[in-house]
Scaffold this motif. Structure first.
Motif, PDB file in Angstrom:
ATOM      1  N   GLY A  39     -63.176 -63.140 -72.640  1.00  0.00           N
ATOM      2  CA  GLY A  39     -63.712 -64.491 -72.525  1.00  0.00           C
ATOM      3  C   GLY A  39     -62.720 -65.423 -71.873  1.00  0.00           C
ATOM      4  N   PRO A  40     -63.036 -66.725 -71.835  1.00  0.00           N
ATOM      5  CA  PRO A  40     -62.129 -67.711 -71.247  1.00  0.00           C
ATOM      6  C   PRO A  40     -60.897 -67.901 -72.131  1.00  0.00           C
ATOM      7  CG  PRO A  40     -64.025 -68.785 -72.266  1.00  0.00           C
ATOM      8  CD  PRO A  40     -64.289 -67.321 -72.327  1.00  0.00           C
ATOM      9  N   PRO A  41     -59.892 -68.637 -71.631  1.00  0.00           N
ATOM     10  CA  PRO A  41     -58.639 -68.802 -72.392  1.00  0.00           C
ATOM     11  C   PRO A  41     -58.837 -69.283 -73.826  1.00  0.00           C
ATOM     12  CG  PRO A  41     -58.350 -69.586 -70.152  1.00  0.00           C
ATOM     13  CD  PRO A  41     -59.804 -69.251 -70.284  1.00  0.00           C
ATOM     14  N   GLN A  42     -59.853 -70.137 -74.065  1.00  0.00           N
ATOM     15  CA  GLN A  42     -60.029 -70.658 -75.429  1.00  0.00           C
ATOM     16  C   GLN A  42     -60.445 -69.576 -76.431  1.00  0.00           C
ATOM     17  OE1 GLN A  42     -61.502 -71.842 -72.669  1.00  0.00           O
ATOM     18  NE2 GLN A  42     -63.656 -72.402 -73.027  1.00  0.00           N
ATOM     19  N   SER A  43     -60.826 -68.398 -75.928  1.00  0.00           N
ATOM     20  CA  SER A  43     -61.173 -67.296 -76.835  1.00  0.00           C
ATOM     21  C   SER A  43     -59.961 -66.817 -77.627  1.00  0.00           C
ATOM     22  CB  SER A  43     -61.761 -66.119 -76.043  1.00  0.00           C
ATOM     23  OG  SER A  43     -62.959 -66.496 -75.405  1.00  0.00           O
TER      24      SER A  43
ATOM     25  N   ALA B 182     -52.940 -58.584 -80.457  1.00  0.00           N
ATOM     26  CA  ALA B 182     -54.126 -59.240 -79.904  1.00  0.00           C
ATOM     27  C   ALA B 182     -54.043 -59.236 -78.386  1.00  0.00           C
ATOM     28  CB  ALA B 182     -54.230 -60.673 -80.421  1.00  0.00           C
ATOM     29  N   VAL B 183     -55.162 -58.902 -77.759  1.00  0.00           N
ATOM     30  CA  VAL B 183     -55.224 -58.876 -76.294  1.00  0.00           C
ATOM     31  C   VAL B 183     -56.446 -59.655 -75.839  1.00  0.00           C
ATOM     32  CG1 VAL B 183     -55.475 -57.440 -74.234  1.00  0.00           C
ATOM     33  CG2 VAL B 183     -54.095 -56.620 -76.157  1.00  0.00           C
ATOM     34  N   LEU B 184     -56.233 -60.610 -74.945  1.00  0.00           N
ATOM     35  CA  LEU B 184     -57.344 -61.367 -74.363  1.00  0.00           C
ATOM     36  C   LEU B 184     -57.617 -60.820 -72.964  1.00  0.00           C
ATOM     37  CD1 LEU B 184     -59.328 -63.753 -74.407  1.00  0.00           C
ATOM     38  CD2 LEU B 184     -57.484 -65.187 -73.502  1.00  0.00           C
ATOM     39  N   VAL B 185     -58.838 -60.378 -72.748  1.00  0.00           N
ATOM     40  CA  VAL B 185     -59.248 -59.857 -71.434  1.00  0.00           C
ATOM     41  C   VAL B 185     -59.951 -60.993 -70.719  1.00  0.00           C
ATOM     42  CG1 VAL B 185     -60.512 -58.033 -70.248  1.00  0.00           C
ATOM     43  CG2 VAL B 185     -59.530 -57.590 -72.513  1.00  0.00           C
ATOM     44  N   SER B 186     -59.276 -61.572 -69.759  1.00  0.00           N
ATOM     45  CA  SER B 186     -59.782 -62.828 -69.193  1.00  0.00           C
ATOM     46  C   SER B 186     -59.460 -62.910 -67.702  1.00  0.00           C
ATOM     47  CB  SER B 186     -59.151 -64.008 -69.941  1.00  0.00           C
ATOM     48  OG  SER B 186     -59.660 -65.231 -69.478  1.00  0.00           O
TER      49      SER B 186
ATOM     50  N   GLY C 114     -66.416 -63.561 -65.128  1.00  0.00           N
ATOM     51  CA  GLY C 114     -67.401 -64.580 -65.490  1.00  0.00           C
ATOM     52  C   GLY C 114     -68.818 -64.176 -65.114  1.00  0.00           C
ATOM     53  N   GLY C 115     -69.765 -64.474 -65.979  1.00  0.00           N
ATOM     54  CA  GLY C 115     -71.171 -64.155 -65.715  1.00  0.00           C
ATOM     55  C   GLY C 115     -71.554 -62.737 -66.056  1.00  0.00           C
TER      56      GLY C 115
ATOM     57  N   TRP D 134     -54.940 -59.904 -70.145  1.00  0.00           N
ATOM     58  CA  TRP D 134     -55.140 -58.902 -69.105  1.00  0.00           C
ATOM     59  C   TRP D 134     -56.238 -59.382 -68.155  1.00  0.00           C
ATOM     60  CZ3 TRP D 134     -55.390 -53.771 -72.449  1.00  0.00           C
ATOM     61  CH2 TRP D 134     -54.102 -53.516 -72.947  1.00  0.00           C
ATOM     62  N   GLY D 135     -55.875 -59.525 -66.896  1.00  0.00           N
ATOM     63  CA  GLY D 135     -56.857 -59.872 -65.876  1.00  0.00           C
ATOM     64  C   GLY D 135     -57.186 -58.659 -65.024  1.00  0.00           C
ATOM     65  N   LYS D 136     -58.035 -58.856 -64.049  1.00  0.00           N
ATOM     66  CA  LYS D 136     -58.490 -57.749 -63.205  1.00  0.00           C
ATOM     67  C   LYS D 136     -57.325 -56.987 -62.578  1.00  0.00           C
ATOM     68  CE  LYS D 136     -61.256 -56.947 -59.039  1.00  0.00           C
ATOM     69  NZ  LYS D 136     -60.132 -56.594 -58.159  1.00  0.00           N
ATOM     70  N   ASN D 137     -56.286 -57.707 -62.151  1.00  0.00           N
ATOM     71  CA  ASN D 137     -55.173 -57.056 -61.466  1.00  0.00           C
ATOM     72  C   ASN D 137     -54.271 -56.265 -62.404  1.00  0.00           C
ATOM     73  OD1 ASN D 137     -56.037 -58.084 -59.026  1.00  0.00           O
ATOM     74  ND2 ASN D 137     -54.787 -59.951 -59.199  1.00  0.00           N
TER      75      ASN D 137
END
Length: 274
Positions: free
Chosen positions: A62-66, A81-85, A90-91, A210-213
């Motif tokens: 989700g977005p950073p606020q997740s 904890a890992v945020l996949v953002s 999006g979408g 973690w982003g796409k790259n």
């Protein structure tokens, strides 16, 4: 035992409003919470960790606020904890989301072998119940859905035994590990955060993002709107219900009130006139 829990940030459904012109959810100013079913997934993971040891990693897309959802999971006792953002995510519909989360779990598995993945049975904003099974399919894991009890989990023998909630009954199943569970609220009662874990959450600086790259072989065609065949044409609230009728005297004269109720039901042909 390394357990991965998928947790999603969702709007608090008691505060959901819809823009009448755009037919989209109004998210501004609406409080967000951890998806309630995912909270029970985190608790299930913590119970297994208490019994068998190991570690619990919570991931959220989700977005950073997740990140707030991840902080909540840390307060329950999660280890990592890992945020996949990424804007490229999006979408995403459930198909693309299950692809992205499965890639994240593969990446975690390369760092530390994953024995079990636990998801809530569904998110309360979409109610599809598709993401958990989608992740399991992509990871080629056995999937045990609507789990209401984990009867036994044996990390050494690589087996898990659960009870699935069915309509009016339950089903006992056993599967090899690694496996994916989706859980219902019946599986446990949520614990209160302990003082050490509250301090740990307060000191929790920032989740790994973690982003796409950060993925070596993520397929751009399966991300975001491009990878999402679902199209939402319209969102609308259900029509308001008419006010109900209260039959007075139920406490003082229950037989008279019951007779009045039966008379009304007969007139509306809801029950037969005997």
């Amino acid at each position: 035992m390394h357990i991965v829990v998928c947790a999603k940030q969702v709007p608090d459904t008691s505060e959901v409003r819809i823009d009448p012109e755009t037919n989209t959810l109004i998210r501004e100013g609406v409080p967000s919470i951890m998806n309630p079913y995912d909270a029970h997934a985190v608790e299930a993971a913590m119970v297994l960790k208490d019994k068998y040891g190991g570690s619990v990693t919570v991931i959220s897309m989700g977005p950073p606020q997740s990140e707030e959802v991840l902080r909540k999971a840390i307060s329950f006792g999660a280890d990592r904890a890992v945020l996949v953002s990424d804007r490229a995510f999006g979408g995403s519909d459930t198909l693309a989301t299950s692809y992205i989360l499965s890639q994240a779990i593969k990446k975690l598995d390369q760092e530390e072998q994953v024995d079990l993945v636990i998801c809530g049975k569904q998110a309360i904003d979409g109610d599809t119940a598709q993401v958990g099974p989608g992740i399991a399919t992509r990871l080629e894991m056995p999937q045990l859905t609507y789990v209401m009890e984990i009867i036994d989990a044996n990390p050494e023998e690589k087996k898990i035994k659960v009870a699935r909630k069915l309509e009016g009954s339950k089903e006992i199943l056993e599967a090899p590990l690694p496996a994916l569970l989706t859980v219902v609220k019946d599986i446990n009662d949520l614990r209160y955060a302990s003082l050490p874990n509250m301090i740990k959450a307060a000191r929790f600086d920032k989740a790994a993002v973690w982003g796409k790259n950060d993925f070596d072989d993520m397929d751009s065609e399966q991300l975001g709107l491009k990878g999402s065949p679902t199209a939402v044409r319209r969102i609308f609230p259900p029509p308001d219900r008419d006010e109900g009728e209260i039959i007075p005297g139920g406490m003082e004269e229950p037989e008279k009130a019951a007779a009045a109720l039966v008379e009304k039901l007969v007139k509306q042909e809801i029950i037969a006139d005997w």
